[in-house]
Scaffold this motif. Sequence first.
Motif, PDB file in Angstrom:
ATOM      1  N   ASN A 151       0.801  -1.220   0.000  1.00 21.74           N
ATOM      2  CA  ASN A 151       0.000   0.000   0.000  1.00 21.74           C
ATOM      3  C   ASN A 151       0.836   1.273   0.000  1.00 21.74           C
ATOM      4  OD1 ASN A 151       0.825   0.079   2.590  1.00 21.74           O
ATOM      5  ND2 ASN A 151      -1.197   0.142   3.512  1.00 21.74           N
ATOM      6  N   GLU A 152       2.142   1.116  -0.091  1.00 20.91           N
ATOM      7  CA  GLU A 152       2.933   2.329  -0.247  1.00 20.91           C
ATOM      8  C   GLU A 152       3.152   2.628  -1.732  1.00 20.91           C
ATOM      9  OE1 GLU A 152       7.199   2.247   0.422  1.00 20.91           O
ATOM     10  OE2 GLU A 152       6.931   0.215   1.148  1.00 20.91           O
ATOM     11  N   ILE A 153       2.591   1.786  -2.591  1.00 18.31           N
ATOM     12  CA  ILE A 153       2.633   2.075  -4.016  1.00 18.31           C
ATOM     13  C   ILE A 153       1.306   2.704  -4.396  1.00 18.31           C
ATOM     14  CG2 ILE A 153       2.687   1.070  -6.334  1.00 18.31           C
ATOM     15  CD1 ILE A 153       4.463  -1.125  -5.265  1.00 18.31           C
ATOM     16  N   ILE A 154       1.390   3.820  -5.067  1.00 15.98           N
ATOM     17  CA  ILE A 154       0.172   4.462  -5.528  1.00 15.98           C
ATOM     18  C   ILE A 154       0.063   4.217  -7.020  1.00 15.98           C
ATOM     19  CG2 ILE A 154      -0.936   6.689  -5.952  1.00 15.98           C
ATOM     20  CD1 ILE A 154       0.320   7.558  -3.275  1.00 15.98           C
ATOM     21  N   ARG A 155      -1.062   3.668  -7.437  1.00 17.64           N
ATOM     22  CA  ARG A 155      -1.261   3.461  -8.863  1.00 17.64           C
ATOM     23  C   ARG A 155      -2.647   3.959  -9.219  1.00 17.64           C
ATOM     24  NH1 ARG A 155       0.604  -1.733  -9.718  1.00 17.64           N
ATOM     25  NH2 ARG A 155       2.616  -0.915 -10.341  1.00 17.64           N
ATOM     26  N   LEU A 156      -2.674   4.934 -10.122  1.00 11.51           N
ATOM     27  CA  LEU A 156      -3.952   5.496 -10.548  1.00 11.51           C
ATOM     28  C   LEU A 156      -4.035   5.413 -12.059  1.00 11.51           C
ATOM     29  CD1 LEU A 156      -3.855   8.831  -8.484  1.00 11.51           C
ATOM     30  CD2 LEU A 156      -5.195   6.819  -7.921  1.00 11.51           C
ATOM     31  N   GLU A 157      -5.228   5.155 -12.564  1.00 13.74           N
ATOM     32  CA  GLU A 157      -5.415   5.151 -14.015  1.00 13.74           C
ATOM     33  C   GLU A 157      -6.523   6.122 -14.360  1.00 13.74           C
ATOM     34  OE1 GLU A 157      -5.928   1.186 -15.492  1.00 13.74           O
ATOM     35  OE2 GLU A 157      -3.796   0.737 -15.250  1.00 13.74           O
ATOM     36  N   ARG A 158      -6.326   6.808 -15.465  1.00 13.97           N
ATOM     37  CA  ARG A 158      -7.331   7.779 -15.884  1.00 13.97           C
ATOM     38  C   ARG A 158      -7.404   7.746 -17.399  1.00 13.97           C
ATOM     39  NH1 ARG A 158      -9.431  12.668 -13.410  1.00 13.97           N
ATOM     40  NH2 ARG A 158      -8.605  11.905 -11.450  1.00 13.97           N
ATOM     41  N   LEU A 159      -8.625   7.700 -17.929  1.00 11.32           N
ATOM     42  CA  LEU A 159      -8.816   7.707 -19.374  1.00 11.32           C
ATOM     43  C   LEU A 159      -9.118   9.139 -19.812  1.00 11.32           C
ATOM     44  CD1 LEU A 159      -9.008   5.756 -21.848  1.00 11.32           C
ATOM     45  CD2 LEU A 159     -11.477   5.723 -21.463  1.00 11.32           C
ATOM     46  N   PHE A 160      -8.300   9.644 -20.714  1.00 18.15           N
ATOM     47  CA  PHE A 160      -8.495  11.014 -21.185  1.00 18.15           C
ATOM     48  C   PHE A 160      -9.064  11.004 -22.597  1.00 18.15           C
ATOM     49  CE2 PHE A 160      -5.001  11.526 -18.110  1.00 18.15           C
ATOM     50  CZ  PHE A 160      -5.597  12.440 -17.258  1.00 18.15           C
ATOM     51  N   ASN A 161      -9.967  11.916 -22.831  1.00 18.20           N
ATOM     52  CA  ASN A 161     -10.573  12.028 -24.154  1.00 18.20           C
ATOM     53  C   ASN A 161      -9.665  12.888 -25.033  1.00 18.20           C
ATOM     54  OD1 ASN A 161     -12.351  11.850 -26.228  1.00 18.20           O
ATOM     55  ND2 ASN A 161     -13.843  13.288 -25.360  1.00 18.20           N
ATOM     56  N   ALA A 162      -8.476  12.376 -25.288  1.00 13.43           N
ATOM     57  CA  ALA A 162      -7.474  13.107 -26.065  1.00 13.43           C
ATOM     58  C   ALA A 162      -6.499  12.082 -26.642  1.00 13.43           C
ATOM     59  CB  ALA A 162      -6.728  14.091 -25.173  1.00 13.43           C
ATOM     60  N   PRO A 163      -5.969  12.370 -27.836  1.00 16.02           N
ATOM     61  CA  PRO A 163      -4.997  11.433 -28.407  1.00 16.02           C
ATOM     62  C   PRO A 163      -3.692  11.410 -27.605  1.00 16.02           C
ATOM     63  CG  PRO A 163      -5.222  13.370 -29.812  1.00 16.02           C
ATOM     64  CD  PRO A 163      -6.257  13.494 -28.741  1.00 16.02           C
ATOM     65  N   ILE A 164      -2.954  10.341 -27.741  1.00 15.92           N
ATOM     66  CA  ILE A 164      -1.748  10.117 -26.947  1.00 15.92           C
ATOM     67  C   ILE A 164      -0.733  11.262 -27.117  1.00 15.92           C
ATOM     68  CG2 ILE A 164      -0.197   8.788 -28.484  1.00 15.92           C
ATOM     69  CD1 ILE A 164      -0.267   6.581 -26.245  1.00 15.92           C
ATOM     70  N   ALA A 165      -0.631  11.806 -28.339  1.00 17.85           N
ATOM     71  CA  ALA A 165       0.342  12.878 -28.589  1.00 17.85           C
ATOM     72  C   ALA A 165       0.020  14.107 -27.730  1.00 17.85           C
ATOM     73  CB  ALA A 165       0.347  13.246 -30.071  1.00 17.85           C
ATOM     74  N   ASN A 166      -1.275  14.408 -27.577  1.00 16.29           N
ATOM     75  CA  ASN A 166      -1.666  15.571 -26.770  1.00 16.29           C
ATOM     76  C   ASN A 166      -1.349  15.359 -25.298  1.00 16.29           C
ATOM     77  OD1 ASN A 166      -2.749  16.378 -29.184  1.00 16.29           O
ATOM     78  ND2 ASN A 166      -4.739  16.973 -28.330  1.00 16.29           N
TER      79      ASN A 166
END
Lengths: 144, 111
Positions: free
Chosen positions: A3-18
């Motif tokens: 639990n000392e590792i923080i892992r968050l994921e977020r999906l963005f409505n933007a292409p990878i380059a942006n």
Amino acid sequence: MNNEIIRLERLFNAPIANVWTAITNKDEMKAWYFDLAEFKPEVGFTFQFTGGPSKEEQYLHLCEITEVIPQKKLTYSWRYDGYPGISFVSFELFAEGDKTLLRLTHTGIGSFPETATNAFAISNFKAGWDAIINISLKNYLEKV
Amino acid sequence: MRRDVFQAIADPTRRAIIGLVASQSMNLNAVAENFDISRPAISKHIKILTECGLLVIKQTGRERFCEVQLKQLNEVSQWVDQYKLFWNSKLDALETHLAKKSMSKNKRSRS
């Protein structure tokens, strides 16, 4: 006991380059992250910024880039000036159609001493970031 | 030397020991049997964990049991939560930034 590792994921409505530009270009980083004097996505590049609970209580963050895979992965060390311990923050990008999944991983925060972490108490951090997000989000919504 | 809970969890073997005794208290031999490292090395880790307040050793008859002190772990959880909150806030701000950027781009391409 991971639990000392923080892992968050977020999906963005933007292409990878942006998204890559947003996390590596200092002018864009200023808009959502920190105002840095300079930023270059190159291994060995060092940068610093101050952040803290109040104007009186600021902490110097010291970072050094350790890994760069353009459009895919950026990792840097993250530590506090005057305190022992070192942590690492990585941003990984995955294309999902025309959207981008960002995985943020922060490891090693268990290496910081208690004295330093008290300085980053939840309420303290929250006050500062709430203002930034609510104000910037509000401005954005009102402009639309 | 003052020890704290963060020092306790800085070492992978110590984290594994906590994980092992978190659900039930265990006698010292049983703990040691779960690891490939020497018994003295395990004893040293357990000593550090007790000094950090994460474990207490309770004598029951001839056996000595390790018991985890969960209250101490709350400190860690709160602290990890601080960072989680911080990063979530930052990702919110990044989302706003990206939305704004695509909005202004669309405006430009329309005009």
